[in-house]
Design a protein around this motif. Structure first.
Motif, PDB file in Angstrom:
ATOM      1  N   GLU A   1       0.831  -1.208   0.000  1.00  0.00           N
ATOM      2  CA  GLU A   1       0.000   0.000   0.000  1.00  0.00           C
ATOM      3  C   GLU A   1       0.868   1.261   0.000  1.00  0.00           C
ATOM      4  O   GLU A   1       0.560   2.220  -0.699  1.00  0.00           O
TER       5      GLU A   1
ATOM      6  N   MET B   1       3.711   1.679  -1.290  1.00  0.00           N
ATOM      7  CA  MET B   1       4.331   1.881  -2.604  1.00  0.00           C
ATOM      8  C   MET B   1       3.447   2.769  -3.480  1.00  0.00           C
ATOM      9  O   MET B   1       3.931   3.479  -4.336  1.00  0.00           O
ATOM     10  N   PHE B   2       2.142   2.706  -3.231  1.00  0.00           N
ATOM     11  CA  PHE B   2       1.200   3.529  -3.979  1.00  0.00           C
ATOM     12  C   PHE B   2       0.911   4.848  -3.269  1.00  0.00           C
ATOM     13  O   PHE B   2       0.065   5.625  -3.697  1.00  0.00           O
TER      14      PHE B   2
END
Length: 93
Positions: A80, A82-83
């Protein structure tokens, strides 16, 4: 009431003596943070409430649940982040 911070703790959680102050200090230092959470460690009991030893199967199940919880949590939250978005602050992290 107009509190500066709100602390929510899951039922059954026992915070360490300095955990709440650590979270508050972190939020004071980083003003852009909207929420923070701590890490929960599972207590792996060696004895049951009645004083008898935890059986082999129960011990294996407790440890397997602990490993699954840790791996699942770290992988989910890492993906999560990473986004650039954490969907839910873990109440039981």
């Amino acid at each position: 009431m107009n509190p500066k911070y709100a602390q929510i703790i899951d039922c059954g959680s026992i915070p360490l003596w300095n955990s709440i102050s650590q979270i508050v200090m972190h939020m004071e230092r980083f003003k852009e943070i909207g929420g923070a959470c701590g890490e929960i460690e599972c207590i792996l009991a060696e004895k049951k409430e009645d004083g008898t030893d935890v059986g082999f199967v129960e011990s294996v199940l407790l440890r397997a649940q602990y490993v699954e919880y840790k791996l699942g949590h770290y992988l989910d939250k890492a993906m999560e982040s990473m986004f650039g978005f954490i969907s839910v602050l873990p109440g039981a992290f």
